[in-house]
Design an enzyme around this catalytic site. Sequence first.
Site, PDB file in Angstrom:
ATOM      1  N   ASP A   1      42.868  45.618 -14.978  1.00 29.54           N
ATOM      2  CA  ASP A   1      41.532  45.186 -14.544  1.00 29.54           C
ATOM      3  C   ASP A   1      41.264  45.512 -13.077  1.00 29.54           C
ATOM      4  O   ASP A   1      40.861  44.639 -12.300  1.00 29.54           O
ATOM      5  CB  ASP A   1      41.348  43.681 -14.778  1.00 29.54           C
ATOM      6  CG  ASP A   1      41.653  43.249 -16.192  1.00 29.54           C
ATOM      7  OD1 ASP A   1      41.451  44.055 -17.107  1.00 29.54           O
ATOM      8  OD2 ASP A   1      42.109  42.100 -16.375  1.00 29.54           O
TER       9      ASP A   1
ATOM     10  N   GLU B   1      31.918  43.734 -21.614  1.00 32.85           N
ATOM     11  CA  GLU B   1      32.545  42.889 -20.584  1.00 32.85           C
ATOM     12  C   GLU B   1      32.829  43.712 -19.331  1.00 32.85           C
ATOM     13  O   GLU B   1      32.514  44.896 -19.251  1.00 32.85           O
ATOM     14  CB  GLU B   1      33.847  42.286 -21.122  1.00 32.85           C
ATOM     15  CG  GLU B   1      34.866  43.312 -21.542  1.00 32.85           C
ATOM     16  CD  GLU B   1      36.082  42.719 -22.236  1.00 32.85           C
ATOM     17  OE1 GLU B   1      36.272  41.483 -22.173  1.00 32.85           O
ATOM     18  OE2 GLU B   1      36.851  43.482 -22.842  1.00 32.85           O
TER      19      GLU B   1
END
Length: 563
Positions: free
Chosen positions: A59, A235
């Site tokens: 991430d 997302e």
Amino acid sequence: MRNTIKKSLFAAAVLFLFENNSAQIFSDFKYKGNDKIYAENPLKDDEFYSPILQGCYPDPSITRKGNDYYLVNSSFAMFPGVPIFHSNDLVNWKQIGHVLDRPSQLKVDKAGFSEGIYAPDIKYNKFNDTFYMVTTQIAGGIGNMIVKTKDPKKGWSEVQKLNFEGIDPSIFFDDNRKAYIVHNDAPPKGTEQYSGHRVIKIWEYDLEKDQVVAGSDQIIVNGGVDITQKPIWIEGPHLYKKDGKYFLMCAEGGTGGNHSEVIFMSDSPKGPFVPAGNNPILTQRYFPKDRKDKVDWAGHADLVETPDGKYYGVFLAIRSNEKNRVNTGRETFILPVDWSGTYPVFQNGLVPMKPKLKMPMGVKNQTNENGFFPNGNFTFNDNLKNSQLDYRWIAMRGARENFITTTKNGLKINPFSTNIKAKAPVSALFQRQQHSSFEAMVSLDFKPKSKKDLAGITCYQSENFNYVFGITKKDKDFYIVLERTEKGSSTTVSSEKILMSKNIQLQVVANGDEYQFNYSMDGKDFNNLGGKVSGDILSTDVAGGFTGSLIGLYATSSNDSKW
């Protein structure tokens, strides 16, 4: 006289505790990567490797101030949290610490390994010369939160809890000085159309109050690029502005084999956002599963513009072993981005990715030199005698300082009365597994006093999936034990009675899916315990969750292994 007596009693108490404490000394840790991909793809002078951060660094988010780039990653229940890296050229990176390095900022003491900190976003606001890091802390009742600093090298503020639900927030600073937060959320109650249906919301953000503006939220993407195709898990949103247009870039497809990155454009930060016709702009999902040097699961990206107007994108992806196990977890990759047209395009992001990239003009590769983070088949040596630990050493659910002491002989671990299977702080010092094939070794000075005492090495995917290789005691004899825990249930793979001298060397050798645990009483000749065992339980696809495997120096006063 009274003070003298007090001092004598205190000294006697300390001596008693020392002599009756089964604390152990770890020293001379060595880690060496042996991946075939690097041996077969040596670097030329104008090349560097991607991933730029090997092992469990998922991430990624990136920002720039002047010539300084800063990059952060998810850290889940690791402590300290949110590792932060600095670079001046996007190739050579130094870890400068962690964003969340205090117990007041990080409440993960009861979190599972794949809970805690998800998807941090770092951005620089030039109008107030301040860096912001916004993330979701799935622990301690915190939820979405933000911290800030004037200088990422000098620490971050206390946590400001943000008043909205959902996950994966990121912050955007417009050139009119306004600020916004975008994030993933569930669709409005009663409107969910399928499993995995999510939306992207935007809020106005009040920079004076450091809080979203109540009532300003609205949905700007429903489902994904084309909701009629039932896309899942839109997302990881990031908002950008270029040439007067607003661009919303998101991950889509779930963080697995269908993962991708998609982009939308609008005339306003609040939409309507129209998806690009050439989506996705980054993915590895279309190619043969048996391709050579496979990179997979690519997505969850962030963009940065260089001072000379070029663009690069960082993103997560995985490199599985020969049995498609994902023991190293999601790693941080980088690609140049062509934004000469309307939409950004990841260069070679829609073909099978290669392990090497061309160096940016004028940059020299210094990875694993001069304090820069290593990549490729590097070796990491640490005698564990320095008072300042290397940043790559982390703990689980609590501060390292709660159980370690540095001595002239090495690192002393004062064992907790919790063991490795506890959903609680554990007395283990970890680093990430950064290669599919590797060797890790440590010297241990330890004589357990009872069967409850154990110290050694752990290969740890989570509290429910791990190996423990260590020394303990049964009756009057010392034993070396290999234990496998799967789905929270432990079995002893093998055990062997040993004669303890001062130090024992413990070693784990992995070759893809095969792991071997070895020991030596003289530092030269190694004996294997348990034969070759499978690394399956150290893989995300078996253990679940979002992390990669860790290698830990571990001690406990609550050993429960049975043999």
